[in-house]
Design an enzyme around this catalytic site. Structure first.
Site, mmCIF file in Angstrom:
data_model
loop_
_atom_site.group_PDB
_atom_site.id
_atom_site.type_symbol
_atom_site.label_atom_id
_atom_site.label_comp_id
_atom_site.label_asym_id
_atom_site.label_seq_id
_atom_site.Cartn_x
_atom_site.Cartn_y
_atom_site.Cartn_z
ATOM 1 N N GLN A 25 8.184 19.421 -46.168
ATOM 2 C CA GLN A 25 9.125 19.568 -47.578
ATOM 3 C C GLN A 25 8.736 18.390 -48.322
ATOM 4 O O GLN A 25 9.106 17.296 -47.826
ATOM 5 C CB GLN A 25 10.422 19.620 -47.156
ATOM 6 C CG GLN A 25 11.226 19.901 -48.356
ATOM 7 C CD GLN A 25 10.925 21.223 -49.238
ATOM 8 O OE1 GLN A 25 11.126 22.295 -48.421
ATOM 9 N NE2 GLN A 25 11.079 21.350 -50.445
ATOM 10 N N ALA A 77 8.258 16.504 -52.190
ATOM 11 C CA ALA A 77 9.004 16.193 -53.511
ATOM 12 C C ALA A 77 9.067 17.182 -54.392
ATOM 13 O O ALA A 77 9.998 17.411 -55.199
ATOM 14 C CB ALA A 77 8.652 14.969 -54.016
ATOM 15 N N PHE A 78 7.887 18.026 -54.163
ATOM 16 C CA PHE A 78 7.498 18.966 -55.199
ATOM 17 C C PHE A 78 7.613 20.590 -54.758
ATOM 18 O O PHE A 78 7.356 21.269 -55.344
ATOM 19 C CB PHE A 78 6.313 18.849 -55.969
ATOM 20 C CG PHE A 78 6.152 17.391 -56.501
ATOM 21 C CD1 PHE A 78 7.075 16.981 -57.521
ATOM 22 C CD2 PHE A 78 5.125 16.678 -56.114
ATOM 23 C CE1 PHE A 78 6.971 15.598 -58.002
ATOM 24 C CE2 PHE A 78 4.975 15.375 -56.734
ATOM 25 C CZ PHE A 78 5.884 14.816 -57.452
ATOM 26 N N GLY A 79 7.937 20.673 -53.591
ATOM 27 C CA GLY A 79 8.276 22.007 -53.022
ATOM 28 C C GLY A 79 7.832 21.975 -51.383
ATOM 29 O O GLY A 79 7.076 21.146 -50.830
ATOM 30 N N VAL A 126 5.925 23.199 -47.952
ATOM 31 C CA VAL A 126 4.424 23.335 -47.359
ATOM 32 C C VAL A 126 4.509 24.256 -46.360
ATOM 33 O O VAL A 126 4.943 24.149 -45.261
ATOM 34 C CB VAL A 126 3.816 22.116 -47.261
ATOM 35 C CG1 VAL A 126 2.153 22.107 -46.982
ATOM 36 C CG2 VAL A 126 3.974 20.880 -48.358
ATOM 37 N N ASP A 129 0.849 7.292 -56.895
ATOM 38 C CA ASP A 129 1.841 7.376 -55.779
ATOM 39 C C ASP A 129 1.452 7.411 -54.326
ATOM 40 O O ASP A 129 1.498 8.168 -53.533
ATOM 41 C CB ASP A 129 2.361 9.012 -55.783
ATOM 42 C CG ASP A 129 3.821 9.234 -55.504
ATOM 43 O OD1 ASP A 129 4.582 8.324 -55.016
ATOM 44 O OD2 ASP A 129 4.167 10.437 -55.053
#
Length: 440
Positions: free
Chosen positions: A121, A123-125, A127, A237
């Protein structure tokens, strides 16, 4: 005269009445057609396919045409259109030009067993692990549909990774932009993230030797972004959870959702990134540069040394250790206890001292990624020479020739049993490949 005035008044009044009636009729027709259009749009949305998180042997073969409900990942805007589809059609041709393959939603739904094969999981969704019809194993990242930056990050990853190819970057295989969903398909990295190996008890602790190899892999990936890509790319990042490991424990830089080309919009209105890795200069000026990536890499180096998360007081420990570093005891105090003393102190001191330069408050005092690659390469070469010298017998004229030297077993090279062969292989091929940076 009086009759003419009355006629004029009657004519004007009649015209006003007719005008009002026409206006009311037009408004009624407009509202009627608008409501009818919304009903049609609602009907089309109800036929969208959504994931069924159903367990069971036959779940891979089940497809759904269910009505979208409040728990569906497909969100709709006030005007009835999918948030993800707003404006996407204008850029679809640009994405196609990137050369990245487009996959259908149904194929990915089947490959992930209706999205039940969750492996992470981000930050943007979520997997998912997926097995394609060709038998290839891939990773599918489903971008969160409630993210305001989601579509922008999707566009960024596809456009950047469509032209960036390097052995230390995670390869993007394809994408899907269908039925209100945005998905990215990557090469599957079987060993997971660096963060999981540093902090999860499910994994054996990484040996010191392997940690330096991983640092060099990451440095090479960033060097390519900064100096090899045209135009240069700033990742923005860098963190342990964005470093993925393949079957041979080679590290690759992942997650380019926040990345930017250096020539474009260096100044950002909002601070984006991960707390603990953010460059203080970027926080104060809202301007990100290559040296911002160098700062994040310096934090990552200390994370490898200490085995501690930056969000759990790592940098405070680093500053305390730096005060005692001149006495050659400071950096040893922060070394990961899971290493159990199995490291070369001189090497730790050298890597830590260099990592401290990377996190200098003044960006101009930080090294560039090319310098970092050279330093880490030299550290590994020196280690390699030491091992060779250690394995070589000391010449002595008084003694008969020593027996043939038995090659040191792979099990003695590192405490990581499952990773010994990889360390041994890398050491043996070091002389011919340590300075090589192949671009696939």
């Amino acid at each position: 005269m009086e009759g003419e005035s009355k006629g004029l008044i009657v004519g004007i009044s009649l015209g006003l009445v007719i005008g009002v009636v026409l206006a009311i009729s037009a408004l009624f027709c407009f509202r009627y057609h608008r409501k009818k259009s919304q009903i049609v749009n609602s009907g089309s949305r109800r036929s969208a396919t959504i994931p069924i998180r159903e367990n069971g042997a036959d779940s891979c073969n089940i497809m759904s045409d269910s009505t979208i409900g409040p728990d569906s990942p497909v969100k709709s805007s006030k005007n009835g259109r999918s948030v993800w589809l707003e404006g996407f059609s204008k850029r679809s041709n640009v994405i196609s030009a990137s050369g990245i393959l487009e996959y259908s939603y149904r194929d990915l739904q089947k490959a992930t067993c209706n999205f039940t094969t969750l492996i992470g999981q981000g930050a943007f969704g979520p997997v998912y692990k997926a097995q394609m019809s060709t038998g290839e194993i891939v990773a599918v990242k489903v971008l969160a549909t409630d993210s305001k930056q989601g579509e922008k990050e999707f566009q960024t990853e596809v456009m950047l990774l469509g032209r960036l190819h390097h052995r230390n970057l995670v390869n993007l295989i394809g994408y899907c932009a269908e039925k209100g969903q945005h998905m990215l398909i990557y090469v599957y990295m079987s060993k997971g993230s660096l963060a999981s190996h540093l902090y999860s008890e499910k994994h054996e602790p990484l040996s010191w030797d392997l940690r330096v190899y991983i640092a060099l892999d990451v440095a090479r990936g960033l060097e390519y972004l900064h100096d090899g890509a045209v135009p240069p790319v700033i990742h923005r990042d860098i963190k342990s959870s964005n470093i993925l490991l393949d079957q041979s424990m080679r590290a690759r830089v992942a997650d380019f959702g926040l990345s930017r080309e250096e020539m474009v919009d260096k100044h950002a209105a909002n601070i984006r990134g991960t707390f603990g890795y953010l460059d203080p200069e970027y926080i104060s000026t809202r301007t990100f540069t290559k040296k911002s990536d160098v700062y994040g890499f310096g934090v990552l180096l200390f994370e490898l040394i200490a085995g501690r998360n930056p969000q759990q007081g790592l940098m405070e420990l680093v500053e305390l250790a730096a005060m005692n570093a001149e006495e050659k005891v400071g950096w040893e105090e922060i070394v990961d206890s899971r290493l159990d003393g199995r490291y070369d102190l001189q090497e730790v001191n050298e890597v830590a001292a260099f990592a401290y330069k990377c996190i200098s408050r003044a960006p101009r005092k930080r090294p560039n990624m090319r310098d970092i690659v050279q330093v880490l390469t030299r550290v590994i070469k020196v280690r390699h020479c030491r091992k060779r010298q250690k394995n070589s017998p000391s010449p002595s004229p008084r003694l008969p020739p020593p027996p043939p030297i038995v090659e040191e077993s792979e099990g003695e090279l590192t405490a990581n049993g499952s990773l010994r062969s990889e360390i041994h292989r890398r050491d043996n091929s070091l002389d011919s490949s340590i300075a090589e940076d192949v671009i696939l």
